[in-house]
Design an enzyme around this catalytic site. Structure first.
Site, mmCIF file in Angstrom:
data_model
loop_
_atom_site.group_PDB
_atom_site.id
_atom_site.type_symbol
_atom_site.label_atom_id
_atom_site.label_comp_id
_atom_site.label_asym_id
_atom_site.label_seq_id
_atom_site.Cartn_x
_atom_site.Cartn_y
_atom_site.Cartn_z
ATOM 1 N N CYS A 143 61.024 -15.424 -15.618
ATOM 2 C CA CYS A 143 60.643 -16.177 -14.420
ATOM 3 C C CYS A 143 61.539 -15.782 -13.245
ATOM 4 O O CYS A 143 61.456 -14.667 -12.762
ATOM 5 C CB CYS A 143 60.687 -17.678 -14.687
ATOM 6 S SG CYS A 143 60.105 -18.668 -13.282
ATOM 7 N N ASP A 182 48.588 -17.459 -15.482
ATOM 8 C CA ASP A 182 49.773 -17.882 -14.737
ATOM 9 C C ASP A 182 49.348 -18.302 -13.337
ATOM 10 O O ASP A 182 48.900 -17.482 -12.537
ATOM 11 C CB ASP A 182 50.776 -16.733 -14.665
ATOM 12 C CG ASP A 182 52.125 -17.133 -14.101
ATOM 13 O OD1 ASP A 182 52.168 -18.019 -13.213
ATOM 14 O OD2 ASP A 182 53.145 -16.557 -14.527
ATOM 15 N N HIS A 240 52.298 -19.236 -17.512
ATOM 16 C CA HIS A 240 53.669 -18.925 -17.138
ATOM 17 C C HIS A 240 54.600 -19.407 -18.253
ATOM 18 O O HIS A 240 54.308 -20.371 -18.954
ATOM 19 C CB HIS A 240 54.003 -19.637 -15.825
ATOM 20 C CG HIS A 240 55.282 -19.184 -15.210
ATOM 21 N ND1 HIS A 240 55.381 -18.007 -14.491
ATOM 22 C CD2 HIS A 240 56.522 -19.735 -15.194
ATOM 23 C CE1 HIS A 240 56.616 -17.867 -14.057
ATOM 24 N NE2 HIS A 240 57.326 -18.901 -14.474
#
Length: 298
Positions: free
Chosen positions: A176, A233, A268
């Site tokens: 991330c 995502d 995600h």
């Protein structure tokens, strides 16, 4: 409800994936900068999937890395007695170097690497002070300069080279927030041999602290990067991944050698095995691809 901070799309997806709740009891948040437990800010821990890797056969634990003006904490894991282990920098999520990131370091150490995860925004604030994710993002994460991050990673490489690592075999991986940093560092350090970016932001607004995004840096990339992304995502659309692919094809030789794998149904943070976003199939496949990438290039 607390108003979300002004952050990039990738971090917005991270923020949204953690709702609800936003507010947390102080006793449940990170106890220290190098936390022993999982980050409560990430939501409920999925105990049946959270992976714990033993440190047997490893030298593992907290260390301090000298940097300009002092030192920063880091977590190091490496095979016991290693003197020339290839080095992999591990770049944290927004929650710092908590148990999941430390476990990733131990997983890599069992593969023969010196894995080193420095705390990259310790100067901006102590995460244990925060009980609201929105404040953590707006008051700490959003105030971390890219220049500082890259300098601290350089310092980590220097430390590794003096403590059993072979920095001529240098890699980096991140998740991330850290996935974006992988791309930045690939354009920063000419000694880097390989990177693996897990769902890191590729574009977005720029400012004084973040003057360039990965899409702006493809001409400067020094080492091939394997990008592992989720097709579901909300912060990094597949269209953005395709845009990055096209840019890499026009970039440096190392950029052209970069690759992407997109897992169609993965959200995600699909590798974060302690969170509901975890997807075992995508995480396992991505991890095996990452190991093969490092084995081939380091």
């Amino acid at each position: 409800m607390t108003k979300p901070p002004a952050i990039g799309r990738a971090l917005r997806a991270e923020y949204d994936s953690l709702l609800p709740p936003l507010k947390l009891g102080r006793r449940d948040f990170l106890a220290t900068t190098l936390a022993a437990g999982f980050a409560a800010a990430a939501g409920p821990v999925v105990a049946q999937t959270a992976i714990t890797t033993e440190a047997s056969g490893l030298t593992a634990g907290a260390v301090r890395i000298p940097v300009e003006g002092g030192s920063i904490p880091a977590y190091r894991a490496m095979p016991e007695g290693a003197t020339e282990a290839p080095v992999i920098l591990v770049v944290q999520e927004i929650f710092g170097v908590h148990a999941y990131i430390q476990d990733v370091c131990r997983r890599l150490a069992h593969e023969g690497y010196l894995a080193l995860a420095p705390e990259l925004y310790v100067r901006q604030g102590e995460v244990s002070r925060y009980t609201e994710i929105s404040r953590l993002l707006s008051e700490v994460v959003s105030k971390v300069p890219d220049e500082q991050v890259l300098a601290d990673l350089d310092a980590a490489v220097t430390w590794a080279g003096r403590n059993g690592g072979n920095v001529n075999r240098l890699g980096i991986t991140g998740f991330c927030w850290g996935g974006r940093v992988v791309w930045l560092y690939a354009a920063h350090n000419p000694r880097l041999k390989a990177g693996v970016a897990w769902y890191g932001g590729l574009d977005g607004e720029t400012d004084e602290l973040r003057p360039r995004q990965p899409l702006d840096l493809v001409a400067d990339i020094n080492a091939p990067v394997l990008g592992l992304y989720g097709g579901n995502d909300g912060g990094i659309p597949v269209e953005t991944v395709e845009k990055m692919k096209a840019a890499l094809a026009r970039g440096s030789d190392a950029a052209k050698a970069s690759e992407f794998v997109v897992y169609p149904d993965a959200p995600h943070a699909f590798h974060a095995d302690y969170r509901p976003s975890y997807r075992a199939d995508a995480a396992t496949d991505g991890w095996q691809r990452a190991l093969a990438w490092f084995e081939r290039l380091l």
